[in-house]
Design a protein around this motif. Structure first.
Motif, PDB file in Angstrom:
ATOM      1  N   GLU A 217       0.829  -1.205   0.000  1.00 26.10           N
ATOM      2  CA  GLU A 217       0.000   0.000   0.000  1.00 26.10           C
ATOM      3  C   GLU A 217       0.861   1.252   0.000  1.00 26.10           C
ATOM      4  O   GLU A 217       0.578   2.232  -0.725  1.00 26.10           O
ATOM      5  CB  GLU A 217      -0.903  -0.009   1.229  1.00 26.10           C
ATOM      6  N   ALA A 218       1.949   1.290   0.776  1.00 25.44           N
ATOM      7  CA  ALA A 218       2.823   2.451   0.820  1.00 25.44           C
ATOM      8  C   ALA A 218       3.539   2.663  -0.522  1.00 25.44           C
ATOM      9  O   ALA A 218       3.720   3.812  -0.977  1.00 25.44           O
ATOM     10  CB  ALA A 218       3.843   2.289   1.942  1.00 25.44           C
TER      11      ALA A 218
ATOM     12  N   ALA B  92       4.521   9.691   1.311  1.00 26.90           N
ATOM     13  CA  ALA B  92       4.376   8.327   0.778  1.00 26.90           C
ATOM     14  C   ALA B  92       5.671   7.547   0.928  1.00 26.90           C
ATOM     15  O   ALA B  92       5.677   6.342   1.262  1.00 26.90           O
ATOM     16  CB  ALA B  92       3.953   8.381  -0.688  1.00 26.90           C
ATOM     17  N   ARG B  93       6.799   8.262   0.688  1.00 27.06           N
ATOM     18  CA  ARG B  93       8.098   7.577   0.834  1.00 27.06           C
ATOM     19  C   ARG B  93       8.339   7.209   2.313  1.00 27.06           C
ATOM     20  O   ARG B  93       8.857   6.133   2.617  1.00 27.06           O
ATOM     21  CB  ARG B  93       9.216   8.495   0.319  1.00 27.06           C
TER      22      ARG B  93
ATOM     23  N   ASN C 134       8.855   3.631   3.980  1.00 25.98           N
ATOM     24  CA  ASN C 134       9.983   3.273   4.839  1.00 25.98           C
ATOM     25  C   ASN C 134       9.514   2.619   6.142  1.00 25.98           C
ATOM     26  O   ASN C 134      10.117   1.648   6.611  1.00 25.98           O
ATOM     27  CB  ASN C 134      10.807   4.517   5.150  1.00 25.98           C
ATOM     28  N   ARG C 135       8.449   3.215   6.729  1.00 28.14           N
ATOM     29  CA  ARG C 135       7.919   2.610   7.962  1.00 28.14           C
ATOM     30  C   ARG C 135       7.406   1.204   7.715  1.00 28.14           C
ATOM     31  O   ARG C 135       7.586   0.306   8.552  1.00 28.14           O
ATOM     32  CB  ARG C 135       6.807   3.490   8.534  1.00 28.14           C
ATOM     33  N   ALA C 136       6.749   1.024   6.596  1.00 28.41           N
ATOM     34  CA  ALA C 136       6.245  -0.312   6.270  1.00 28.41           C
ATOM     35  C   ALA C 136       7.388  -1.291   6.081  1.00 28.41           C
ATOM     36  O   ALA C 136       7.295  -2.461   6.490  1.00 28.41           O
ATOM     37  CB  ALA C 136       5.377  -0.248   5.004  1.00 28.41           C
ATOM     38  N   MET C 137       8.485  -0.794   5.479  1.00 29.19           N
ATOM     39  CA  MET C 137       9.642  -1.658   5.306  1.00 29.19           C
ATOM     40  C   MET C 137      10.266  -1.993   6.670  1.00 29.19           C
ATOM     41  O   MET C 137      10.721  -3.110   6.890  1.00 29.19           O
ATOM     42  CB  MET C 137      10.669  -0.956   4.407  1.00 29.19           C
TER      43      MET C 137
ATOM     44  N   SER D 266       1.906   6.829  -6.902  1.00 30.58           N
ATOM     45  CA  SER D 266       0.809   7.739  -7.268  1.00 30.58           C
ATOM     46  C   SER D 266       1.204   9.180  -7.025  1.00 30.58           C
ATOM     47  O   SER D 266       0.901  10.074  -7.830  1.00 30.58           O
ATOM     48  CB  SER D 266      -0.437   7.387  -6.466  1.00 30.58           C
ATOM     49  N   ALA D 267       1.884   9.466  -5.885  1.00 29.96           N
ATOM     50  CA  ALA D 267       2.300  10.833  -5.586  1.00 29.96           C
ATOM     51  C   ALA D 267       3.319  11.335  -6.597  1.00 29.96           C
ATOM     52  O   ALA D 267       3.274  12.504  -7.036  1.00 29.96           O
ATOM     53  CB  ALA D 267       2.879  10.887  -4.173  1.00 29.96           C
ATOM     54  N   ILE D 268       4.258  10.485  -6.983  1.00 27.84           N
ATOM     55  CA  ILE D 268       5.272  10.882  -7.976  1.00 27.84           C
ATOM     56  C   ILE D 268       4.606  11.165  -9.323  1.00 27.84           C
ATOM     57  O   ILE D 268       4.907  12.173 -10.004  1.00 27.84           O
ATOM     58  CB  ILE D 268       6.345   9.794  -8.107  1.00 27.84           C
ATOM     59  N   ALA D 269       3.693  10.320  -9.706  1.00 33.38           N
ATOM     60  CA  ALA D 269       2.993  10.523 -10.981  1.00 33.38           C
ATOM     61  C   ALA D 269       2.188  11.813 -10.974  1.00 33.38           C
ATOM     62  O   ALA D 269       2.151  12.568 -11.981  1.00 33.38           O
ATOM     63  CB  ALA D 269       2.083   9.331 -11.268  1.00 33.38           C
TER      64      ALA D 269
END
Length: 539
Positions: free
Chosen positions: A156-157, A260-261, A265-268, A163-166
């Motif tokens: 999800e992250a 988003a990044r 990172n938190r998800a990682m 999406s944010a970069i696009a």
């Protein structure tokens, strides 16, 4: 030797006279002594002297110690059961009652406090245990779902970052150039229109000065300059607003990309959170155990409450005992009787009767409605006595009066009296006379009978109203057997074995071996032959 001759001469003379009275012949044989067996009453009695005593003698003592405040009786007074005898100063005992009452209230308050604490602890410990178990269950679920949750979070992250970069790229590449070109063209056009309008205003102003145009034309040119300036300023403001909008949108897009990044990172990082979750689960389990221990503390408090209630019971018991001792300051007669002695005086201090002290006697009371005689009987005669045997009692101080009684007690063990010890010493024997104490209850004692008087008891131990009786000198004893000489004379008498019963000094009961009317011959002397006097020349 000369002193003996008168006695010898006298004996010779007496012997000569006796010989002459018999005609100078040997004496004739004495006729056989006989006895005819008959029936008669025979009884066996035990006679012994002793001391009169009361059946119930009580030394009145107090269970409450203190100073004697009052005495209500004197020696010789007759008291009823429960009559007030003495009064112990109650102040000390009253203080003890007040102290024990305060101790009881303190113990009750402590027990009540512990009871309230138990209720509070029970609610608090139960709530803490519920929270700890809930937390433990939640962490268990999270730990089981941790891999799936981490994987979903990373995906999800990553999608959010893409999406944010696009969106940022689309903002920079699509909308911004067109809008900026339009705004800049509008500024240029407005600037050109302003230049034209200003040129027209200068021309009209010059023409108005030389008179080739009107004031209106010159004012109209001035209005057109003002309008051109407004359009130029609006175009510039639009360009500035577009620049600000584009800057804000770019900044927002950049922030969304960064967020988003960071989320990615938190998800990682969460991929490495499983050991931490396990630690949290272990801590939750420890919290559950702590909460359970807190609940067990309530049980410990319950034991403390039981101990507090035991203290309450002890304090209540001590208070009851103090109140009882307070009531014991009024000394009352335990029995009805006569006061035989007064042991203390008013103002003296008495010690309490308890397990550590024998107490101080205040008065002695005797119940003289029932008297007895205590006697000591030797071991031979005591075997003849049983409980309930009748007795006749005479008292030295009351001559001519005879009282009836019954044996009420025979001691199971012997007593060695001082008189027996003296008898042993007088006889030079190593063995003391063995005696047993016997009590004879008087059935018809009068007021004249007092304790301490000397009395003689005649106990009827055995009686046969119709028995074969013979004189004791008609009985021959050979070892354990008994014989009589049955016959009319010594020549025809036959040795017959008999069984004896009661034996007294005057008669002997024959149980078996004889019939009424039988004639007995007195047995001859069977001992060694008697020797006559001999007189030698030296006598």
């Amino acid at each position: 030797m000369r002193k003996k001759w008168p006695w010898i001469v006298g004996l010779v003379v007496v012997g000569f006279v006796a010989f002459k009275s018999c005609g100078g012949k040997p004496p004739e044989k004495v006729k056989d002594e006989t006895f005819t067996v008959k029936r008669a009453e025979i009884s066996q009695r035990v006679i012994e002297a002793g001391t009169v005593d009361s059946t119930e003698v009580v030394e009145v003592k107090s269970q409450a110690g203190g100073r004697v405040a009052k005495l209500f009786v004197d020696e010789g007074d007759v008291v009823a059961k429960g009559a007030l005898i003495a009064l112990i100063d109650p102040r000390e005992t009253k203080n003890k009652v007040d102290q024990d009452a305060a101790n009881l209230r303190s113990a009750q308050a402590g027990a009540q406090r512990t009871s309230v604490e138990i209720q509070q602890r029970r609610v608090t410990a139960a709530a803490a245990l519920m929270r700890a178990r809930s937390r433990f269950t939640q962490l268990q679920i999270e730990l089981e779902a941790q891999p799936t949750l981490v994987s979903a979070g990373v995906s999800e992250a990553q999608a959010a970052l893409n999406s944010a970069i696009a969106a940022r790229q689309a903002l920079a590449g699509a909308t911004q150039p067109t809008e900026r070109a339009e705004a800049e063209n509008a500024v240029r056009e407005a600037d050109t229109s302003l230049s034209v309008a200003e040129a027209d205003l200068r021309r009209e102003t010059e023409l108005l000065r030389v008179g080739y145009t009107s004031k209106r034309e010159q004012e109209a040119a001035a209005d057109r300059v003002s309008q051109a300036k407004v359009r130029l300023q609006n175009a510039k403001d639009r360009v500035a607003a577009l620049n600000a909008q584009q800057t804000s949108a770019r900044r927002s897009a950049d922030q969304q990309v960064e967020q988003a990044r960071a989320t990615l990172n938190r998800a990682m990082v969460n991929r490495n959170q499983t050991p931490l979750k396990r630690k949290e689960l272990e801590q939750a389990m420890a919290d559950v155990r702590t909460a359970e221990a807190g609940l067990r503390d309530v049980q410990a408090l319950q034991a403390s409450y039981a101990q507090s209630m035991a203290s309450v019971d002890l304090s209540a018991s001590a208070l009851n005992e103090s109140r009882r001792l307070l009531s014991e300051t009024e000394i009352r007669a335990p029995i009805a009787g006569i006061v035989t002695s007064k042991k203390i005086k008013v103002g003296e201090t008495v010690s309490a009767l308890n397990s550590f002290s024998s107490g101080t006697a205040i008065v002695s009371i005797e119940d003289r409605t029932s008297m007895l005689v205590k006697i000591q009987i030797n071991e031979v005669d005591v075997a003849k006595i049983d409980l309930g045997m009748s007795a006749t009692i005479t008292i030295d101080a009351l001559p001519g009066k005879e009282f009836k009684g019954q044996v009420s007690k025979v001691a199971p063990a012997s007593v060695t009296s001082a008189a027996a010890q003296l008898e042993k010493t007088a006889q030079g024997s190593d063995r003391a006379v063995v005696k047993y104490q016997v009590e004879v209850r008087m059935d018809d004692a009068t007021a004249a009978v007092r304790s301490g008087m000397t009395a003689k008891c005649t106990i009827l131990s055995k009686q046969v109203p119709s028995a074969f009786v013979v004189p004791p000198n008609y009985v021959v004893r050979e070892g354990s057997k008994r014989f009589v000489m049955l016959g009319a004379d010594a020549k025809t008498a036959k040795k017959t074995e008999v069984t004896l019963g009661i034996e007294t000094g005057a008669n002997v009961e024959v149980v078996t071996g004889l019939r009424e009317g039988d004639v007995l011959v007195k047995p001859g002397f069977s001992g060694p032959a008697r020797k006559g006097a001999s007189f030698g020349p030296g006598d």
